[in-house]
Design an enzyme around this catalytic site. Structure first.
Site, mmCIF file in Angstrom:
data_model
loop_
_atom_site.group_PDB
_atom_site.id
_atom_site.type_symbol
_atom_site.label_atom_id
_atom_site.label_comp_id
_atom_site.label_asym_id
_atom_site.label_seq_id
_atom_site.Cartn_x
_atom_site.Cartn_y
_atom_site.Cartn_z
ATOM 1 N N CYS A 163 -3.830 7.292 5.023
ATOM 2 C CA CYS A 163 -3.281 7.509 3.441
ATOM 3 C C CYS A 163 -4.856 7.413 2.636
ATOM 4 O O CYS A 163 -4.979 7.600 1.049
ATOM 5 C CB CYS A 163 -3.178 5.571 3.139
ATOM 6 S SG CYS A 163 -3.653 4.520 3.978
ATOM 7 N N GLU A 212 0.765 -1.505 -0.079
ATOM 8 C CA GLU A 212 -0.032 -0.087 -0.044
ATOM 9 C C GLU A 212 0.715 1.367 0.086
ATOM 10 O O GLU A 212 1.713 1.468 0.761
ATOM 11 C CB GLU A 212 -1.037 -0.092 1.278
ATOM 12 C CG GLU A 212 -1.782 1.352 1.504
ATOM 13 C CD GLU A 212 -2.285 1.319 2.521
ATOM 14 O OE1 GLU A 212 -2.196 2.665 3.318
ATOM 15 O OE2 GLU A 212 -2.658 0.477 3.108
#
Length: 522
Positions: free
Chosen positions: A297, A258
């Site tokens: 994020c 990620e």
């Protein structure tokens, strides 16, 4: 006064790192808190202990037994929550609300997997779809199974979620029967280490099931073996370096990444100023800019609006941002705390300066006077809204993620142009869509879904119930294609797939029936 050196837990023992250590500090006051070091650890021996002792003990349990184990871990964390809040405030500069996003989010995710795993009962493997006939007279079939990997799961985590970042990965791994080694980001490792210490002290996990390495990451990848899996959360540049390691090139160690994500919020043309959809949009953009000081994020970085709504949106967002009090999270009037460090402060400041080369300032974060914090010491940055009236020409906005309380307003002339502009993010974790036209919202889902791990669609009929653009729910996929890393986490029991190996068993129906007591369809 010398600060405490936090020990690592590896090979079933608490082990202090040797040699030079790194000091963790309070990002608001600059106070030294604790030190960490991983120097001198025997990683290969520690990893072998996790695989051989921890893995064997976990696989000896059924899914239902491991789910109960997760429930026991949850009770340990709940009993120690107050200490986690204190550490988060001191080491991450978070308000109570932001601590809850991390700590309570971790507990919610852990609890969800404990409950979902209980439904798997006494099974030891998972069915992957129905059996397929391989012979005309049906005496030979193919059945796909998912079997727990016999390696370990190494988590290399980011600084922004020291609690949730551990447990959103560890919950499906442990439920799958795979032991965990976590390497938290150094800047905020204290909270992760404290949670691991509490769970270890409670004795609710088998020896070797959970380990932690604090400090530098040198040698971690060298200690991997072919049946291990790695989950990395961090920058795309670091991910590229990791992908080049021999563990992945030569031994096919499984890797989930990620990375960077220029997430979007899209206001559809039907949402006029003052409408429910318009107000929901403005509220969510402000929330995503300010929760955890924009250090998520999944935070909204690009804000797309019809060109004729540009000024109205800028005014509405700016008015709400003007009421955000920034500073020391120990002051109850403070709505937004600090970034995690002065290093991150400088990175965000540099990013804002770069974006100002292609965008105007619509709301200046520097206009906020800090509450209870010294601007020369604290890593506080006020929420900053930028705007670029020529969204297509402002290339940097679609390329640079500033990981802080920063977003850029961008106009579009048509919905097709909006979709094209959103796609310039080159793959994102999430985009949110706001409007009351259900058909237009559905069409946007089809236009954008392939380049996003998640689409969060908010219309007035779910306005009071939606879970939030940036909230990662365990039932939904977390991850994204392209620059977002190409990885997948969570997604309900789909999250167990990363920690299993798929095998096709080709056999007579009677053999497959003999497998039935040990397998279940998730």
């Amino acid at each position: 006064m010398t600060t405490e050196l936090l020990p690592n837990f590896l090979g079933g023992e608490w082990v202090a790192g040797q040699g030079e250590s790194q000091t963790l500090t309070d990002p608001v006051t600059g106070e030294a808190l604790v030190r960490v070091s991983s120097a001198g650890l025997d990683l290969k021996a520690g990893f072998a202990f996790a695989r051989e002792r921890g893995g064997a003990a976990l696989r000896a349990m059924s899914y239902g037994q491991r789910a109960a184990m997760l429930g026991a871990v949850l009770k340990v964390l709940q009993a120690n929550r107050d200490s986690y809040e204190a550490i988060s405030t001191a080491n991450s500069g978070t308000t109570k609300a932001d601590t809850a996003v991390d700590v309570d989010g971790a507990m919610f995710t852990l609890g969800w997997f404990a409950k979902a795993g209980a439904a798997l009962g006494e099974a030891r493997a998972l069915l992957d779809g129905p059996a397929a006939r391989l012979a005309k007279d049906d005496v030979f079939r193919s059945q796909h199974l998912l079997l727990p990997a016999r390696g370990l799961a190494l988590f290399i985590n980011a600084f922004n979620f020291p609690a949730w970042g551990l447990w959103e990965k560890a919950a499906p791994a442990l439920l799958s029967g795979v032991p965990v080694v976590v390497k938290p980001a150094t800047a905020t490792a204290w909270l992760t280490q404290k949670m691991v210490a509490d769970v270890v002290a409670a004795g609710v996990l088998p020896a070797g099931a959970l380990s932690i390495v604090c400090g530098g990451s040198g040698g971690l990848l060298d200690a991997l073996a072919g049946e291990d899996v790695v989950s990395f959360t961090g920058s795309a540049a670091t991910a590229a370096t990791i992908r080049g390691h021999a563990a992945f090139r030569e031994h096919s160690v499984r890797l989930n990444v990620e990375a960077d994500s220029l997430n979007s919020a899209l206001l559809l043309p039907d949402a006029a100023p003052g409408s429910d959809a318009f107000n929901l949009f403005v509220r969510e953009v402000v929330r995503e800019m300010t929760v955890k000081s924009g250090q998520k994020c999944t935070a909204i970085r690009r804000v797309f609006v019809p060109a004729e709504r540009y000024d109205a949106v800028a005014e509405a967002i700016g008015a709400k941002l003007a009421g955000i009090r920034v500073g020391n999270p120990r002051d109850e009037s403070v709505r937004m705390g600090s970034l995690v460090s002065r290093d991150q402060y400088r990175t965000v400041r540099d990013g804002i300066a770069a974006l100002r080369g292609v965008a105007e300032v619509l709301h200046d974060g520097d206009s906020h006077a800090l509450v209870g914090a010294d601007p020369a010491v604290a890593a506080c940055v006020g929420p900053t809204l930028l705007g670029a009236r020529d969204a297509a020409a402002a290339t940097l906005v679609h390329d640079l993620e500033v990981f802080g309380p920063v977003a850029t307003l961008l106009p579009y002339a048509s919905l097709d142009e909006a979709h094209a502009l959103v796609r310039r993010g080159q793959g994102s974790l999430v985009a949110s869509l706001y409007g009351a036209d259900h058909a237009a919202l559905a069409a946007s889902c089809l236009a954008l879904g392939d380049l996003h791990g998640r689409l969060h669609v908010v219309s007035p009929d779910c306005g009071a119930a939606h879970t939030g653009h940036g909230n990662v729910m365990p039932q939904s996929l977390h991850g994204g294609p392209g620059r977002a890393g190409g990885g997948e986490e969570l997604g309900g029991l789909r999250g167990l797939g990363f920690y299993h190996r798929r095998c096709a068993v080709q056999a007579a129906p009677a053999v497959l029936e003999a497998l039935a007591p040990a397998v279940i369809q998730p």
